[in-house]
Design a protein around this motif. Structure first.
Motif, PDB file in Angstrom:
ATOM      1  N   GLY A  82     -16.912   1.156   6.504  1.00 30.79           N
ATOM      2  CA  GLY A  82     -17.541   2.349   5.946  1.00 30.79           C
ATOM      3  C   GLY A  82     -17.560   2.298   4.431  1.00 30.79           C
ATOM      4  O   GLY A  82     -17.056   1.369   3.812  1.00 30.79           O
ATOM      5  N   TRP A  83     -18.146   3.325   3.845  1.00 30.58           N
ATOM      6  CA  TRP A  83     -18.066   3.482   2.401  1.00 30.58           C
ATOM      7  C   TRP A  83     -16.892   4.384   2.042  1.00 30.58           C
ATOM      8  O   TRP A  83     -16.003   3.987   1.312  1.00 30.58           O
ATOM      9  CB  TRP A  83     -19.363   4.066   1.841  1.00 30.58           C
ATOM     10  N   SER A  84     -16.862   5.598   2.591  1.00 32.60           N
ATOM     11  CA  SER A  84     -15.788   6.551   2.296  1.00 32.60           C
ATOM     12  C   SER A  84     -14.578   6.351   3.188  1.00 32.60           C
ATOM     13  O   SER A  84     -13.449   6.598   2.758  1.00 32.60           O
ATOM     14  CB  SER A  84     -16.293   7.994   2.460  1.00 32.60           C
ATOM     15  N   GLY A  85     -14.796   5.952   4.446  1.00 35.52           N
ATOM     16  CA  GLY A  85     -13.684   5.865   5.387  1.00 35.52           C
ATOM     17  C   GLY A  85     -13.021   7.222   5.541  1.00 35.52           C
ATOM     18  O   GLY A  85     -13.700   8.250   5.663  1.00 35.52           O
ATOM     19  N   PRO A  86     -11.686   7.278   5.486  1.00 32.85           N
ATOM     20  CA  PRO A  86     -10.990   8.570   5.662  1.00 32.85           C
ATOM     21  C   PRO A  86     -11.050   9.476   4.440  1.00 32.85           C
ATOM     22  O   PRO A  86     -10.520  10.582   4.481  1.00 32.85           O
ATOM     23  CB  PRO A  86      -9.528   8.142   5.932  1.00 32.85           C
ATOM     24  N   VAL A  87     -11.651   9.025   3.349  1.00 35.94           N
ATOM     25  CA  VAL A  87     -11.734   9.853   2.142  1.00 35.94           C
ATOM     26  C   VAL A  87     -12.803  10.933   2.337  1.00 35.94           C
ATOM     27  O   VAL A  87     -13.928  10.625   2.737  1.00 35.94           O
ATOM     28  CB  VAL A  87     -12.070   8.998   0.902  1.00 35.94           C
ATOM     29  N   GLY A  88     -12.448  12.153   2.028  1.00 34.38           N
ATOM     30  CA  GLY A  88     -13.372  13.263   2.235  1.00 34.38           C
ATOM     31  C   GLY A  88     -14.329  13.478   1.088  1.00 34.38           C
ATOM     32  O   GLY A  88     -14.602  14.624   0.697  1.00 34.38           O
ATOM     33  N   VAL A  89     -14.833  12.399   0.500  1.00 34.67           N
ATOM     34  CA  VAL A  89     -15.834  12.470  -0.566  1.00 34.67           C
ATOM     35  C   VAL A  89     -17.018  11.621  -0.128  1.00 34.67           C
ATOM     36  O   VAL A  89     -16.841  10.440   0.167  1.00 34.67           O
ATOM     37  CB  VAL A  89     -15.282  11.927  -1.905  1.00 34.67           C
ATOM     38  N   ARG A 151     -10.906  -0.730  11.615  1.00 34.68           N
ATOM     39  CA  ARG A 151     -11.820   0.023  10.769  1.00 34.68           C
ATOM     40  C   ARG A 151     -11.311  -0.038   9.339  1.00 34.68           C
ATOM     41  O   ARG A 151     -10.110   0.072   9.090  1.00 34.68           O
ATOM     42  CB  ARG A 151     -11.927   1.474  11.221  1.00 34.68           C
ATOM     43  N   THR A 152     -12.204  -0.214   8.407  1.00 35.64           N
ATOM     44  CA  THR A 152     -11.847  -0.205   6.999  1.00 35.64           C
ATOM     45  C   THR A 152     -13.008   0.385   6.210  1.00 35.64           C
ATOM     46  O   THR A 152     -14.031   0.775   6.782  1.00 35.64           O
ATOM     47  CB  THR A 152     -11.499  -1.633   6.508  1.00 35.64           C
ATOM     48  N   SER A 153     -12.867   0.454   4.908  1.00 33.09           N
ATOM     49  CA  SER A 153     -13.940   1.004   4.071  1.00 33.09           C
ATOM     50  C   SER A 153     -13.820   0.443   2.664  1.00 33.09           C
ATOM     51  O   SER A 153     -12.765  -0.034   2.247  1.00 33.09           O
ATOM     52  CB  SER A 153     -13.885   2.537   4.030  1.00 33.09           C
ATOM     53  N   VAL A 154     -14.912   0.522   1.934  1.00 35.27           N
ATOM     54  CA  VAL A 154     -14.911   0.073   0.548  1.00 35.27           C
ATOM     55  C   VAL A 154     -14.001   0.977  -0.285  1.00 35.27           C
ATOM     56  O   VAL A 154     -13.313   0.507  -1.203  1.00 35.27           O
ATOM     57  CB  VAL A 154     -16.337   0.048  -0.013  1.00 35.27           C
ATOM     58  N   ALA A 155     -13.948   2.266   0.040  1.00 37.43           N
ATOM     59  CA  ALA A 155     -13.058   3.178  -0.685  1.00 37.43           C
ATOM     60  C   ALA A 155     -11.597   2.789  -0.490  1.00 37.43           C
ATOM     61  O   ALA A 155     -10.809   2.804  -1.447  1.00 37.43           O
ATOM     62  CB  ALA A 155     -13.295   4.616  -0.221  1.00 37.43           C
ATOM     63  N   GLN A 156     -11.210   2.452   0.728  1.00 41.42           N
ATOM     64  CA  GLN A 156      -9.826   2.057   0.977  1.00 41.42           C
ATOM     65  C   GLN A 156      -9.476   0.762   0.251  1.00 41.42           C
ATOM     66  O   GLN A 156      -8.351   0.604  -0.240  1.00 41.42           O
ATOM     67  CB  GLN A 156      -9.585   1.909   2.479  1.00 41.42           C
ATOM     68  N   ALA A 157     -10.421  -0.152   0.163  1.00 37.49           N
ATOM     69  CA  ALA A 157     -10.194  -1.377  -0.599  1.00 37.49           C
ATOM     70  C   ALA A 157      -9.961  -1.053  -2.073  1.00 37.49           C
ATOM     71  O   ALA A 157      -9.073  -1.620  -2.723  1.00 37.49           O
ATOM     72  CB  ALA A 157     -11.373  -2.328  -0.440  1.00 37.49           C
ATOM     73  N   ALA A 541      -4.950  12.079  -6.904  1.00 35.91           N
ATOM     74  CA  ALA A 541      -3.741  12.185  -6.089  1.00 35.91           C
ATOM     75  C   ALA A 541      -3.474  13.614  -5.642  1.00 35.91           C
ATOM     76  O   ALA A 541      -2.804  13.828  -4.631  1.00 35.91           O
ATOM     77  CB  ALA A 541      -2.548  11.651  -6.873  1.00 35.91           C
ATOM     78  N   ASP A 542      -4.005  14.603  -6.378  1.00 32.86           N
ATOM     79  CA  ASP A 542      -3.822  16.007  -6.002  1.00 32.86           C
ATOM     80  C   ASP A 542      -4.954  16.537  -5.124  1.00 32.86           C
ATOM     81  O   ASP A 542      -4.885  17.675  -4.655  1.00 32.86           O
ATOM     82  CB  ASP A 542      -3.735  16.876  -7.267  1.00 32.86           C
ATOM     83  N   ASP A 543      -5.987  15.730  -4.906  1.00 40.17           N
ATOM     84  CA  ASP A 543      -7.177  16.180  -4.180  1.00 40.17           C
ATOM     85  C   ASP A 543      -6.946  16.055  -2.673  1.00 40.17           C
ATOM     86  O   ASP A 543      -6.666  14.965  -2.172  1.00 40.17           O
ATOM     87  CB  ASP A 543      -8.370  15.325  -4.605  1.00 40.17           C
ATOM     88  N   GLY A 548      -5.846  11.454   3.663  1.00 38.99           N
ATOM     89  CA  GLY A 548      -5.771  10.428   4.700  1.00 38.99           C
ATOM     90  C   GLY A 548      -5.544   9.025   4.189  1.00 38.99           C
ATOM     91  O   GLY A 548      -5.364   8.095   4.992  1.00 38.99           O
ATOM     92  N   VAL A 549      -5.544   8.829   2.860  1.00 39.27           N
ATOM     93  CA  VAL A 549      -5.462   7.467   2.328  1.00 39.27           C
ATOM     94  C   VAL A 549      -4.331   7.273   1.332  1.00 39.27           C
ATOM     95  O   VAL A 549      -4.110   6.161   0.857  1.00 39.27           O
ATOM     96  CB  VAL A 549      -6.789   7.062   1.665  1.00 39.27           C
ATOM     97  N   LEU A 550      -3.601   8.350   0.997  1.00 39.58           N
ATOM     98  CA  LEU A 550      -2.502   8.244   0.043  1.00 39.58           C
ATOM     99  C   LEU A 550      -1.201   8.696   0.687  1.00 39.58           C
ATOM    100  O   LEU A 550      -1.159   9.698   1.405  1.00 39.58           O
ATOM    101  CB  LEU A 550      -2.770   9.100  -1.197  1.00 39.58           C
ATOM    102  N   ASP A 551      -0.137   7.952   0.427  1.00 37.47           N
ATOM    103  CA  ASP A 551       1.207   8.383   0.770  1.00 37.47           C
ATOM    104  C   ASP A 551       1.793   9.054  -0.457  1.00 37.47           C
ATOM    105  O   ASP A 551       1.977   8.418  -1.501  1.00 37.47           O
ATOM    106  CB  ASP A 551       2.084   7.185   1.161  1.00 37.47           C
ATOM    107  N   ARG A 552       2.077  10.352  -0.338  1.00 33.97           N
ATOM    108  CA  ARG A 552       2.637  11.092  -1.466  1.00 33.97           C
ATOM    109  C   ARG A 552       4.129  11.303  -1.231  1.00 33.97           C
ATOM    110  O   ARG A 552       4.536  11.836  -0.205  1.00 33.97           O
ATOM    111  CB  ARG A 552       1.917  12.429  -1.635  1.00 33.97           C
ATOM    112  N   THR A 553       4.929  10.872  -2.184  1.00 34.93           N
ATOM    113  CA  THR A 553       6.367  11.098  -2.137  1.00 34.93           C
ATOM    114  C   THR A 553       6.711  12.096  -3.248  1.00 34.93           C
ATOM    115  O   THR A 553       5.872  12.404  -4.090  1.00 34.93           O
ATOM    116  CB  THR A 553       7.141   9.785  -2.367  1.00 34.93           C
ATOM    117  N   PRO A 554       7.950  12.615  -3.266  1.00 31.99           N
ATOM    118  CA  PRO A 554       8.300  13.535  -4.360  1.00 31.99           C
ATOM    119  C   PRO A 554       8.188  12.912  -5.744  1.00 31.99           C
ATOM    120  O   PRO A 554       8.032  13.629  -6.731  1.00 31.99           O
ATOM    121  CB  PRO A 554       9.759  13.900  -4.039  1.00 31.99           C
TER     122      PRO A 554
END
Length: 575
Positions: A82-89, A151-157, A541-543, A548-554
């Motif tokens: 995909g292009w966006s993959g799991p990214v909601g943009v 499944r992968t996407s250009v955004a995830q790359a 990172a706040d969006d 679905g594509v970032l692991d956020r830790t404290p």
């Protein structure tokens, strides 16, 4: 497309591990074209369908039509892009991805504002990851596992390529410069150095990791000592910050010297220097295999030889042990990618641990940048300069399926840990070396680092716009793509090992990443104006669109694995 090479004996499998596999392809994106070429080089026969790719894979689709292994009647692997993959943009092309996922933000830091790369960089990375994923799910079949669809996407790359920058930008205690801070990182393209330019008009890059060598180089050229001292921190940190604003006096010193005098000063100081060459500058011929795959030993073991893959495994490389001795970006990221595919990765680190663990900004007790490249790995401290440390390393490698290093030429032999040394200990080992120049330059070679490779290979010239002077991007382009190619080589070598039982050597280099970028023409831009806004890393990172594509830790955020794997019979539904 013409069929790939066919294996006629066990030795052919090392060079062409996917010989006998037939793959169908749909689509025309750069990512798909790159993936097809990689699969072709692995021995696949690739057939293009007239049908468009599925709706959920607008950038392309690959499906295995037949393979000489696997359970009869079982579904066969496939991979959608995909292009966006799991990214909601919404994204519909390379420029959208570069804007939305932070590439334009990071690449533009050195010139003071967001700027797209003049290469389809994210798409090329996605193509390598796609070929890697399809090879990995074929390895899963060889290990008796289920047929998987990737499944992968250009955004995830793109996000994987930026994971170290995302970690630094989001680290709560970051004390590194941030784009837009007045007087700290912004600079104009004309004033930016390096690259430097000699008095006889030769643009050049220099490289050293040693402050004393840096001082001596400039002292030989009679530079102002205060400027030399002030220039070292930004020069040293440019790999992490993607900026490098040096005192103007250093550029003036370089501009007063002839290039031959610069080369002589570099030789005296032990610093590497190379010219910034044109985009069509000749390179050494490409190797027969993009990964230099060859059999490690002439004595083959039992076919497969790899542990079986559980039906509920977390990734196609689950159950495999990778031992790595790596530093900086290329090697650690290659090992990280193998870990994201499910492998158990153990790092060999010097006594006291890898120095990068303590480099700010810190995410808790460990460097955020180090964690971006090494999360999930175990570590064993061993002094490889000592006999006891080398023996400990050999004991660990004797149990491993893969040994990966990115040592400079000659070090493996000096340690007694070259492929020939380890073959008697582990005949079926996959021995992977991630280097800099391979055969592209004769010995003694300069340091094999990102900016030198961009300069010498012509990639820097490809990045320049009309009327601009060529300059390497300070985003680590060949380090990251070189890491993906190294991991791709390991997966291909594991397939070869599974089919023949013999150990396999894989040798890749940063120059291979540069060759791939040079050889990949840009894709067609989507019709109509681009509407995707440029995103900086902290805002991204706040969006919630990136949940679905970032692991956020404290402490910091990191990119997640760039693929998902599901049972193949469910893949068409998922798409």
């Amino acid at each position: 497309m013409t069929p790939g090479p066919r294996a006629t004996g066990e030795r052919d499998v090392a060079a062409w591990p996917l010989a006998g596999v037939v793959v169908r392809a749909r689509g025309e994106s750069v990512a798909l074209r790159v993936a097809v070429q990689r699969l072709y080089a692995l021995g696949c026969e690739v057939r293009f369908d007239d049908a468009p790719p599925p709706a959920g894979a607008p950038a392309g689709w690959l499906g295995v039509a037949s393979a000489p292994f696997g359970m009869p009647g079982e579904a066969l692997p496939e991979c959608g892009i995909g292009w966006s993959g799991p990214v909601g943009v919404p994204m519909a092309g390379e420029r959208d991805v570069q804007a939305a996922c932070g590439i334009a933000h990071v690449h533009g830091r050195a010139t003071g504002g967001p700027r797209a790369l003049r290469l389809d960089y994210a798409s090329v990375c996605a193509g390598v990851l796609t070929a890697q994923a399809l090879t990995a799910v074929l390895l899963a079949l060889l290990r008796g596992g289920p047929a998987l669809a990737a499944r992968t996407s250009v955004a995830q790359a793109a996000l994987l390529a930026l994971t170290q920058y995302i970690a630094v930008a989001t680290c709560e205690r970051s004390d590194l410069p941030v784009l837009g801070t007045p007087g700290r990182t912004a600079c104009s393209g004309e004033g930016r150095v390096p690259p430097f330019r000699s008095t006889d008009g030769v643009p050049f890059e220099i490289e050293t990791f040693d402050a004393e060598r840096w001082r001596l180089f400039w002292a030989v050229l009679d530079a102002e000592p205060k400027a030399v001292a002030a220039g070292w921190p930004p020069f040293q940190q440019r790999f992490a910050t993607a900026t490098c604003t040096l005192p103007p006096a250093l550029g003036e010193t370089a501009a007063a010297a002839r290039y031959r005098d610069v080369v002589a000063a570099a030789a005296e100081a032990g610093v590497s220097v190379l010219p910034v060459r044109d985009a069509d500058a000749p390179l050494a011929p490409s190797p027969a295999s993009p990964w230099r795959l060859r059999e490690l030993t002439g004595v083959a073991g039992e076919p497969s030889g790899l542990p079986p893959l559980a039906r509920d495994a977390r990734g196609p490389l689950a159950g495999l042990l990778v031992v790595e001795s790596t530093n900086r970006v290329q090697g650690p990221l290659a090992g990280h990618v193998l870990g994201l595919l499910g492998a158990d990765v153990v790092r060999l680190e010097p006594p006291g641990g890898d120095p990068l663990r303590g480099v700010p900004p810190m995410a808790g007790p460990t460097s955020a940048r180090f964690l971006a490249l090494n999360r999930g790995k175990r570590a064993l401290e061993a002094d490889l300069k000592s006999g006891a440390g080398r023996r400990a390393a050999v004991r660990l490698i004797a149990c491993a399926h893969v040994f990966l290093h990115n040592w400079p030429p000659g070090r493996a032999g000096a340690y007694g840990l070259d492929h020939e040394d380890l073959a008697p200990v582990r005949p079926s080992l996959v021995y992977a070396q991630a280097g800099g120049w391979a055969e592209a330059l004769p010995p003694p070679q300069p340091m094999g680092t990102d900016y030198l490779v961009q300069a010498y290979s012509g990639v820097a010239a490809l990045l320049a716009g009309p009327g601009e002077r060529p300059a390497p991007s300070l985003m680590t382009l060949t380090d990251v793509l070189g890491a993906l190619i190294s991991a791709e080589a390991v997966v291909a070598a594991l397939v070869a090992r599974a089919r023949s039982g013999a150990g396999v050597r894989a040798a890749t280099a940063l120059i291979d990443a540069a060759r791939l970028l040079r050889a990949t023409p840009p894709g067609r831009a989507p019709a109509g104006p681009r509407v995707t806004p440029v995103t900086d890393l902290a805002a991204m990172a706040d969006d919630p669109a990136f949940d679905g594509v970032l692991d956020r830790t404290p402490q910091a955020a990191y990119s997640r694995a760039p693929w998902t794997f599901v049972p193949a019979h469910r893949h068409e539904e998922a798409l």
